[in-house]
Design an enzyme around this catalytic site. Sequence first.
Site, PDB file in Angstrom:
ATOM      1  N   GLY A   1      26.964  12.920  19.337  1.00 17.77           N
ATOM      2  CA  GLY A   1      27.313  11.854  20.265  1.00 17.77           C
ATOM      3  C   GLY A   1      26.889  10.488  19.757  1.00 17.77           C
ATOM      4  O   GLY A   1      27.638   9.510  19.862  1.00 17.77           O
ATOM      5  N   GLU A   2      25.693  10.402  19.190  1.00 11.38           N
ATOM      6  CA  GLU A   2      25.204   9.140  18.662  1.00 11.38           C
ATOM      7  C   GLU A   2      25.978   8.727  17.408  1.00 11.38           C
ATOM      8  O   GLU A   2      26.191   7.538  17.160  1.00 11.38           O
ATOM      9  CB  GLU A   2      23.704   9.241  18.351  1.00 11.38           C
ATOM     10  CG  GLU A   2      22.815   9.293  19.571  1.00 11.38           C
ATOM     11  CD  GLU A   2      22.923  10.622  20.317  1.00 11.38           C
ATOM     12  OE1 GLU A   2      22.933  10.612  21.560  1.00 11.38           O
ATOM     13  OE2 GLU A   2      23.019  11.680  19.649  1.00 11.38           O
ATOM     14  N   TYR A   3      26.403   9.719  16.624  1.00 15.56           N
ATOM     15  CA  TYR A   3      27.245   9.418  15.457  1.00 15.56           C
ATOM     16  C   TYR A   3      28.549   8.758  15.904  1.00 15.56           C
ATOM     17  O   TYR A   3      28.958   7.730  15.355  1.00 15.56           O
ATOM     18  CB  TYR A   3      27.542  10.697  14.675  1.00 15.56           C
ATOM     19  CG  TYR A   3      28.604  10.527  13.614  1.00 15.56           C
ATOM     20  CD1 TYR A   3      28.280  10.027  12.358  1.00 15.56           C
ATOM     21  CD2 TYR A   3      29.932  10.844  13.876  1.00 15.56           C
ATOM     22  CE1 TYR A   3      29.258   9.855  11.386  1.00 15.56           C
ATOM     23  CE2 TYR A   3      30.916  10.668  12.920  1.00 15.56           C
ATOM     24  CZ  TYR A   3      30.574  10.183  11.666  1.00 15.56           C
ATOM     25  OH  TYR A   3      31.554  10.005  10.717  1.00 15.56           O
TER      26      TYR A   3
END
Length: 396
Positions: free
Chosen positions: A44-46
């Site tokens: 998700g952060e990627y």
Amino acid sequence: MICVAPFNQKIKKGVEGRRESFTILEKHISEKDKTLWFHCASLGEYEQGLPAFKVLRKHFKNHKIVLTFFSPSGYEIRKNSPIADVVVYLPLDAKQNAKRFINLVHPELTVFVKYDIWPNHLNELKRKQLRVILISAAFRPNQSYFKFYGKHLRQALFAFEHIFTQNEASKELLKSINYNNVTVSGDTRFDRVSSQLEMDNTLDFVEDFKQGKLCVVAGSTWPEGEALLINYINNHASKDVKFIIAPHNIKSNQIHNIQDKLKVESVLFSEKEQHDLKTAKVFIVNTIGILTKIYSYADIAYVGGALGNTGLHNTLEPAVFGVPIIIGNIYDKFPEAQALIDNKGMFSISSQDEFNDILTELIKEDAKRKLAGNNNATYIKNHKGAVDKIIKYLGF
């Protein structure tokens, strides 16, 4: 952690992967290389950081980019990411590991995404006077940084030369601990999902299945949400409405459990070539990587995760396509969900009856459905621009 690993495949992958990180870095990064380092907790952060990563990749054409993950769910899916030259697990946050890692990577610029703070690695960057920023940060008052016992983590925040927050509340929390190098840039996810509108989202098999009928897409579902959907499909859905269900868990037993409970004709993605999609009522997506494109065919979306303790999944992906959205009632850690609800484009439910009522209303009332969808699309459009603010700060 090593003792637990044999009993948990995900933990095991992380343990084994971290053992190889230094070897991989020594093989692919030399002392003469100019480098950037991007760190993400998970997938998700990627995806959140990707719009900024792409711009930095274009600007630093002669640099090698090292991308690190904490979670196997990020590493396994993006270990061949074209955005990076080297992708590894970030070694555990011990001082010795941090010194070795920073010496090997020697990044000219480091970018952390959202919240994954590694004190020893950050302090080593600060000790070496290397640039590091945090983007799309979102803070809450109950986090350790803002408690009397959070000194160690609080000090790590001061390693960042600048923090870009998603909202004004996060900026105020940072000011309360005397961290003032802050810009409210917004969330880079708005830039990420907006770019999807410029892509080819055509999926011929979805068009064959949909047949121009109203379509409800349920994305990243968990069993508690699937139970609501199955009940509605079996007992309340009209013949003119089609459903696509994309479970978060695509293991065969979970997929077949959904299919077995449905009393209408359904077809799996993996078996679509052997079935007549036109006659099926439900299409079950037992693969990954195509949900975003599928949302472009939705007239109504349900996004999973907020009825249990798994965490609400990405609601911005359907919102960008101008789709009204239904979610569960546990979303307090997701400010964009509250904003979309306040903006009358998203609807929260906590029971079967509430789910039935709002879904039926959105199906039957064209004007309400279209207005809610337009509200979501407008909200996304109005919140783009985080990447521009980050890049302007960096000076290019």
